[in-house]
Scaffold this motif. Structure first.
Motif, short mmCIF file in Angstrom:
data_model
loop_
_atom_site.label_atom_id
_atom_site.label_comp_id
_atom_site.label_asym_id
_atom_site.label_seq_id
_atom_site.Cartn_x
_atom_site.Cartn_y
_atom_site.Cartn_z
N THR A 57 0.85 -1.18 0.00
CA THR A 57 0.00 0.00 0.00
C THR A 57 0.89 1.23 0.00
N VAL A 58 0.62 2.16 -0.91
CA VAL A 58 1.33 3.44 -0.92
C VAL A 58 0.28 4.54 -0.81
N PHE A 59 0.72 5.71 -0.39
CA PHE A 59 -0.18 6.83 -0.19
C PHE A 59 0.17 7.95 -1.17
N PHE A 60 -0.66 8.05 -2.22
CA PHE A 60 -0.47 9.08 -3.23
C PHE A 60 -1.02 10.40 -2.73
N CYS A 61 -0.30 11.49 -3.01
CA CYS A 61 -0.71 12.82 -2.59
C CYS A 61 -2.05 13.20 -3.20
N GLY A 62 -2.95 13.72 -2.38
CA GLY A 62 -4.25 14.18 -2.85
C GLY A 62 -4.33 15.68 -2.98
N LYS A 67 6.14 17.64 -1.54
CA LYS A 67 7.52 17.82 -2.01
C LYS A 67 8.11 16.47 -2.44
N LYS A 68 7.39 15.38 -2.14
CA LYS A 68 7.84 14.03 -2.49
C LYS A 68 6.90 13.40 -3.52
N ALA A 69 6.30 14.22 -4.36
CA ALA A 69 5.34 13.74 -5.35
C ALA A 69 5.93 12.59 -6.15
N PRO A 70 5.15 11.56 -6.39
CA PRO A 70 3.71 11.53 -6.27
C PRO A 70 3.19 11.06 -4.91
N LEU A 71 4.09 10.77 -3.98
CA LEU A 71 3.66 10.26 -2.68
C LEU A 71 3.41 11.39 -1.69
N ASP A 73 3.57 13.64 1.59
CA ASP A 73 4.58 14.01 2.60
C ASP A 73 3.94 14.75 3.76
N GLY A 74 2.62 14.78 3.82
CA GLY A 74 1.91 15.45 4.91
C GLY A 74 1.63 16.93 4.65
N SER A 75 1.93 17.41 3.45
CA SER A 75 1.70 18.83 3.13
C SER A 75 0.25 19.24 3.32
N HIS A 76 -0.68 18.30 3.17
CA HIS A 76 -2.10 18.62 3.33
C HIS A 76 -2.44 19.11 4.74
N ASN A 77 -1.59 18.79 5.70
CA ASN A 77 -1.84 19.22 7.09
C ASN A 77 -1.69 20.73 7.28
N SER A 78 -1.05 21.41 6.33
CA SER A 78 -0.86 22.86 6.46
C SER A 78 -1.78 23.65 5.53
N LEU A 79 -2.75 22.99 4.92
CA LEU A 79 -3.68 23.70 4.02
C LEU A 79 -4.88 24.24 4.78
#
Length: 79
Positions: A57-62, A67-71, A73-79
Protein backbone atom coordinates in the motif's frame (compact mmCIF):
# COMPACT_ATOMS: atom_id res chain seq x y z
CA UNK A 1 3.27 28.82 -12.47
CA UNK A 2 -0.37 28.01 -11.83
CA UNK A 3 -1.14 26.08 -8.66
CA UNK A 4 -2.72 22.63 -9.10
CA UNK A 5 -6.29 22.00 -7.98
CA UNK A 6 -6.54 20.38 -4.54
CA UNK A 7 -8.29 17.08 -5.27
CA UNK A 8 -8.65 16.26 -1.56
CA UNK A 9 -6.93 17.22 1.69
CA UNK A 10 -5.75 13.70 2.48
CA UNK A 11 -3.74 11.02 0.70
CA UNK A 12 -5.13 8.23 -1.48
CA UNK A 13 -4.23 4.75 -0.17
CA UNK A 14 -3.61 2.47 -3.15
CA UNK A 15 -2.55 -1.17 -3.34
CA UNK A 16 0.21 -1.29 -5.95
CA UNK A 17 1.75 -4.28 -7.70
CA UNK A 18 5.51 -4.75 -8.15
CA UNK A 19 6.77 -3.85 -11.61
CA UNK A 20 3.69 -1.84 -12.60
CA UNK A 21 3.76 1.86 -13.45
CA UNK A 22 1.14 4.24 -12.07
CA UNK A 23 0.65 7.74 -13.50
CA UNK A 24 -0.22 10.22 -10.75
CA UNK A 25 -2.32 13.28 -11.63
CA UNK A 26 -0.30 16.43 -10.92
CA UNK A 27 -2.92 18.99 -12.01
CA UNK A 28 -5.68 17.87 -9.65
CA UNK A 29 -8.38 17.91 -12.35
CA UNK A 30 -8.55 14.19 -13.15
CA UNK A 31 -11.87 12.46 -12.55
CA UNK A 32 -9.89 9.26 -11.81
CA UNK A 33 -7.90 10.55 -8.80
CA UNK A 34 -5.18 9.99 -7.86
CA UNK A 35 -4.37 8.92 -11.41
CA UNK A 36 -4.19 10.88 -14.65
CA UNK A 37 -7.08 10.90 -17.13
CA UNK A 38 -5.59 13.49 -19.50
CA UNK A 39 -7.34 16.51 -17.94
CA UNK A 40 -3.99 18.35 -17.83
CA UNK A 41 -3.87 18.68 -21.63
CA UNK A 42 -3.08 22.26 -22.61
CA UNK A 43 -1.70 23.15 -19.18
CA UNK A 44 1.80 23.30 -17.70
CA UNK A 45 1.17 20.07 -15.77
CA UNK A 46 2.16 16.52 -16.67
CA UNK A 47 1.50 13.22 -14.91
CA UNK A 48 4.25 11.74 -12.73
CA UNK A 49 5.20 8.08 -13.06
CA UNK A 50 5.42 5.90 -9.96
CA UNK A 51 6.99 2.49 -10.58
CA UNK A 52 6.13 0.01 -7.84
CA UNK A 53 9.05 -2.01 -6.51
CA UNK A 54 6.92 -4.26 -4.28
CA UNK A 55 3.32 -5.30 -3.73
CA UNK A 56 2.20 -2.94 -0.97
CA UNK A 57 0.00 0.00 0.00
CA UNK A 58 1.33 3.44 -0.92
CA UNK A 59 -0.18 6.83 -0.19
CA UNK A 60 -0.47 9.08 -3.23
CA UNK A 61 -0.71 12.82 -2.59
CA UNK A 62 -4.25 14.18 -2.85
CA UNK A 63 -3.55 17.87 -2.24
CA UNK A 64 -0.98 18.07 -5.08
CA UNK A 65 1.44 20.04 -2.86
CA UNK A 66 3.79 17.21 -1.74
CA UNK A 67 7.52 17.82 -2.01
CA UNK A 68 7.84 14.03 -2.49
CA UNK A 69 5.34 13.74 -5.35
CA UNK A 70 3.71 11.53 -6.27
CA UNK A 71 3.66 10.26 -2.68
CA UNK A 72 2.20 12.12 0.30
CA UNK A 73 4.58 14.01 2.60
CA UNK A 74 1.91 15.45 4.91
CA UNK A 75 1.70 18.83 3.13
CA UNK A 76 -2.10 18.62 3.33
CA UNK A 77 -1.84 19.22 7.09
CA UNK A 78 -0.86 22.86 6.46
CA UNK A 79 -3.68 23.70 4.02
Amino acid sequence: MTEPVIAQKSPYAVEVKAGRSYWWCACGKSAKQPFCDGSHKGSAFAPVEYKATADRTVFFCGCKRSKKAPLCDGSHNSL
